[in-house]
Design a protein around this motif. Structure first.
Motif, short mmCIF file in Angstrom:
data_model
loop_
_atom_site.label_atom_id
_atom_site.label_comp_id
_atom_site.label_asym_id
_atom_site.label_seq_id
_atom_site.Cartn_x
_atom_site.Cartn_y
_atom_site.Cartn_z
N ARG A 147 51.77 57.79 44.38
CA ARG A 147 51.19 57.87 45.72
C ARG A 147 52.30 57.60 46.73
O ARG A 147 53.41 57.28 46.35
CB ARG A 147 50.08 56.84 45.88
CG ARG A 147 50.64 55.43 45.91
CD ARG A 147 49.60 54.36 46.12
NE ARG A 147 48.90 54.52 47.38
CZ ARG A 147 47.92 53.72 47.80
NH1 ARG A 147 47.55 52.70 47.04
NH2 ARG A 147 47.33 53.90 48.94
N LYS A 172 46.81 58.98 47.62
CA LYS A 172 46.87 58.54 46.21
C LYS A 172 46.92 59.71 45.24
O LYS A 172 46.50 60.81 45.58
CB LYS A 172 45.63 57.70 45.91
CG LYS A 172 45.55 56.41 46.70
CD LYS A 172 44.26 55.65 46.36
CE LYS A 172 44.32 54.24 46.91
NZ LYS A 172 43.11 53.47 46.58
N TYR A 182 37.98 57.64 47.61
CA TYR A 182 36.68 58.31 47.67
C TYR A 182 36.44 59.26 46.50
O TYR A 182 35.30 59.58 46.19
CB TYR A 182 36.53 59.03 49.01
CG TYR A 182 36.05 58.12 50.12
CD1 TYR A 182 36.36 56.77 50.11
CD2 TYR A 182 35.29 58.62 51.16
CE1 TYR A 182 35.92 55.92 51.11
CE2 TYR A 182 34.83 57.78 52.18
CZ TYR A 182 35.15 56.43 52.14
OH TYR A 182 34.70 55.60 53.14
N GLU A 183 37.50 59.68 45.84
CA GLU A 183 37.33 60.53 44.66
C GLU A 183 36.55 59.79 43.57
O GLU A 183 36.03 60.40 42.64
CB GLU A 183 38.69 60.96 44.11
CG GLU A 183 39.43 61.99 44.95
CD GLU A 183 40.26 61.39 46.08
OE1 GLU A 183 39.94 60.26 46.52
OE2 GLU A 183 41.22 62.04 46.52
N1 MTE Z 1 43.96 58.71 48.83
C1 MTE Z 1 43.02 59.47 48.27
N2 MTE Z 1 43.39 60.52 47.51
N3 MTE Z 1 41.69 59.25 48.46
C2 MTE Z 1 41.25 58.22 49.26
O1 MTE Z 1 40.03 58.05 49.43
N4 MTE Z 1 41.88 56.34 50.73
C3 MTE Z 1 42.91 55.89 51.68
C4 MTE Z 1 44.28 55.73 51.02
N5 MTE Z 1 44.56 56.85 50.15
C5 MTE Z 1 42.23 57.39 49.88
C6 MTE Z 1 43.60 57.65 49.61
C7 MTE Z 1 42.54 54.66 52.38
S1 MTE Z 1 41.28 54.80 53.53
C8 MTE Z 1 43.19 53.48 52.16
S2 MTE Z 1 42.86 52.11 53.15
C9 MTE Z 1 44.18 53.33 51.08
O2 MTE Z 1 44.30 54.50 50.29
C10 MTE Z 1 43.77 52.18 50.17
O3 MTE Z 1 44.74 51.94 49.19
P1 MTE Z 1 44.50 50.77 48.13
O4 MTE Z 1 43.14 50.95 47.55
O5 MTE Z 1 45.58 50.90 47.11
O6 MTE Z 1 44.60 49.48 48.89
#
Ligand code: MTE
Length: 326
Positions: free
Chosen positions: A232, A245, A89-90
């Motif tokens: 991550r 992440k 979402y960032e």
């Molecule tokens: N981490 C951060 N910082 N911001 C995010 O929006 N989304 C999460 C997670 N980690 C997210 C995050 C969600 S909802 C999912 S399903 C996974 O990351 C997706 O990881 P991918 O895009 O590597 O498959």
């Protein structure tokens, strides 16, 4: 572009030297982006490197031996799908936004601050962190709470390796992961979809479980920015949102940390969020899932497995009512 002097004394380019229109326009767009990021404090060199990556230059390779015992034998999702259908979402709320926007993320220099209830707090440079333990490739299923799943060959090492280095005190009951939140690099952070920075957490025994992977690569190369570069976590028995992440801080705490999605909608996203086909999300059934890249509209969905099939972790939850602690 080279300009040759012709016999009439007028400067004209040779036809073969005329740069195609789309390339010129690409360069103009590049210069506009360069000007914008110069304001944001990015050097031209970094900008050029990132452009090269965005244009499909090979990403940095990362060698790792496959850990077959901890890998599924299912077919991995294509690299294209894994890097173009993302939640980050960032960089925007659409699945295609991270691939489009994450080229602005600077992954060097990068440090991870590790503090709280530990005897040896440390701020680790990413290049040291990567070398802290032998890298392994592990092919994990990742199940998103929205009802889709992927199979991804991640590269990293058990998070427990890092945790042991900092020597948690007896008071450390939880671990919190905090992602970067930089408005200059991350367009999504300028909006207030989430109370930034993105925060996630695990109970200490969950974080110490060998399956919890501190992740720095995928598909034989460093993590793509949109997948959470440069570091991550991947917690394969939990819904994807638990796998934070682009981590900049790891805190060891006495109390359960506040986590982003739980703060936003506590009745929808619990702290534990173990994959559980028997406990539906208020808006999405968790009984089945769609594997990204598999078949068409009429392909039957797959049955979702308890703990996403990682039954090894069941003993972490003995005696807990997983309907209550969803
Ligand atoms: N981490 C951060 N910082 N911001 C995010 O929006 N989304 C999460 C997670 N980690 C997210 C995050 C969600 S909802 C999912 S399903 C996974 O990351 C997706 O990881 P991918 O895009 O590597 O498959």
């Amino acid at each position: 572009m080279l300009i040759k002097r012709n016999p009439n004394g007028i400067d004209l380019p040779f036809p073969s030297e005329i740069t195609p229109r789309e390339v010129v326009e690409g360069r103009r767009a590049f210069l506009a982006r360069a000007a914008a990021t110069a304001v944001a404090g990015t050097s031209l060199w970094e900008m050029l490197q990132r452009e090269a990556l965005a244009q499909g230059a090979p990403a940095q390779k990362l060698a790792a031996a496959r850990n077959a015992a901890l890998s599924t034998t299912e077919n991995p999702t294509s690299f294209q799908d894994a890097t173009h259908y993302n939640n980050f979402y960032e960089f925007g709320t659409d699945k295609s936004d991270p691939a489009e926007n994450a080229h602005t993320l600077r992954t060097r220099p990068w440090t991870v601050q590790i503090d709280g209830e530990v005897k040896k707090p440390v701020t680790l440079d990413i290049d040291r962190l990567v070398k802290l333990a032998p890298l392994e490739e592990r092919i994990y299923r990742l199940r998103c709470v929205e009802g889709w799943s992927m199979v991804i060959p991640w590269i990293g090492y058990s998070l427990s390796n890092l945790i042991k280095q900092v020597e948690p005190t007896g008071n450390a009951k939880y671990v919190q992961f905090i992602s970067l939140a930089d408005r200059a690099q991350m367009p999504g952070v300028r909006g207030r979809v989430i109370d930034w920075p993105y925060s996630e957490g695990l109970r200490m025994d969950e974080a110490m479980h060998p399956l919890a992977l501190l992740t720095v690569g995928m598909y034989g190369q460093v993590l793509a920015n949109q997948n959470g570069a440069p570091v991550r976590v991947i917690v394969p028995w939990k819904y994807g949102f638990k796998s934070a992440k682009s981590i900049v801080r790891i805190r060891f705490l006495r109390e359960q940390p506040k986590t982003s999605w739980n703060l936003l909608a506590p009745e929808e996203y619990g702290f534990y969020s173990n994959v559980n086909p028997n406990v539906d999300h208020p808006r999405w059934s968790q009984a089945t899932e769609r594997r990204i890249g598999e078949g068409g509209l009429f392909t039957p969905k797959r049955k979702t497995l308890m703990f996403n099939g990682y039954n090894d972790v069941a003993s972490l939850y003995t005696g807990m009512d997983l309907k209550k602690f969803f």
